[in-house]
Design a protein around this motif. Structure first.
Motif, PDB file in Angstrom:
ATOM      1  N   ASP A 132       0.821  -1.207   0.000  1.00 16.48           N
ATOM      2  CA  ASP A 132       0.000   0.000   0.000  1.00 16.48           C
ATOM      3  C   ASP A 132       0.857   1.260   0.000  1.00 16.48           C
ATOM      4  N   ARG A 135       2.181   1.737  -3.517  1.00 16.86           N
ATOM      5  CA  ARG A 135       1.058   2.165  -4.356  1.00 16.86           C
ATOM      6  C   ARG A 135       0.725   3.642  -4.125  1.00 16.86           C
ATOM      7  N   GLU A 136       0.679   4.061  -2.882  1.00 19.32           N
ATOM      8  CA  GLU A 136       0.367   5.458  -2.563  1.00 19.32           C
ATOM      9  C   GLU A 136       1.440   6.410  -3.070  1.00 19.32           C
ATOM     10  N   ARG A 137       2.723   6.016  -2.952  1.00 15.66           N
ATOM     11  CA  ARG A 137       3.819   6.877  -3.426  1.00 15.66           C
ATOM     12  C   ARG A 137       3.730   7.125  -4.933  1.00 15.66           C
ATOM     13  N   HIS A 138       3.166   6.166  -5.653  1.00 17.56           N
ATOM     14  CA  HIS A 138       3.147   6.259  -7.113  1.00 17.56           C
ATOM     15  C   HIS A 138       1.723   6.250  -7.671  1.00 17.56           C
ATOM     16  N   ALA A 139       0.785   6.741  -6.894  1.00 16.52           N
ATOM     17  CA  ALA A 139      -0.623   6.732  -7.295  1.00 16.52           C
ATOM     18  C   ALA A 139      -0.844   7.465  -8.620  1.00 16.52           C
ATOM     19  N   ASP A 140      -0.061   8.499  -8.868  1.00 16.37           N
ATOM     20  CA  ASP A 140      -0.234   9.256 -10.121  1.00 16.37           C
ATOM     21  C   ASP A 140       0.264   8.489 -11.348  1.00 16.37           C
ATOM     22  N   LEU A 142      -0.599   5.236 -11.783  1.00 19.35           N
ATOM     23  CA  LEU A 142      -1.557   4.161 -12.010  1.00 19.35           C
ATOM     24  C   LEU A 142      -2.528   4.505 -13.134  1.00 19.35           C
ATOM     25  N   ARG A 144      -5.868   5.101 -15.125  1.00 21.58           N
ATOM     26  CA  ARG A 144      -7.134   5.717 -14.744  1.00 21.58           C
ATOM     27  C   ARG A 144      -8.322   4.887 -15.229  1.00 21.58           C
TER      28      ARG A 144
END
Length: 149
Positions: A132, A135-140, A142, A144
């Motif tokens: 998690d 994933r949060e560090r690289h959410a941008d 992912l 859409r």
């Protein structure tokens, strides 16, 4: 890729792909040795002679068809190396261009596995909390797409 694009169309986009692969790989493996596991699929049980001495690990029967012409084997090759940013860029470039598939990069205890492929990568981590955080560090980065594809 930006805008969920699957393939790089020029060198600047390829640079983005390599930068993203290497950023995550650095987060997972900096200062550690990694195994780079590369598959070779064939219809023969024997390892091709040209590959037999370059890090051969094992062979797996993937598709056990009664007709030998349709059996599929996966021969796995492993190289151990100290991780450093850029050390497998040629391989990552081939993966991004869909010239090579099925490569895994893992720590030597097999606790973290990075599976790059054309259009992205999967990371299998030791805990759901670690997953998690990455994933949060690289959410941008992912997709859409509603299914995440």
């Amino acid at each position: 890729m930006p805008d969920s694009k699957r393939y790089a169309e020029d060198e600047s986009e390829c640079t983005v792909v390599l930068e993203r692969y290497n950023t995550v790989l650095d987060e997972l493996f900096a200062g550690a040795d990694v195994y780079v596991i590369t598959p070779l699929w064939t219809t023969e049980a024997e390892v091709p002679p040209s590959q037999a001495v370059t890090g051969y690990w094992q062979s797996l029967l993937v598709e056990d068809d009664p007709d030998p012409a349709f059996r599929t084997y996966c021969h796995l090759f492993v190289a151990r190396r100290p991780w450093r940013r850029g050390c497998i860029d040629d391989l990552l470039r081939d993966i991004a261009d869909d010239k090579v598939a099925g490569v895994l990069i893992t720590d030597t205890r097999l606790l973290r596995i990075h599976h790059p492929y054309d259009g992205g990568a999967d990371a299998f981590l030791a805990t759901s909390e670690e997953r998690d955080r990455v994933r949060e560090r690289h959410a941008d980065w992912l997709s859409r797409h509603p299914l995440g594809l």
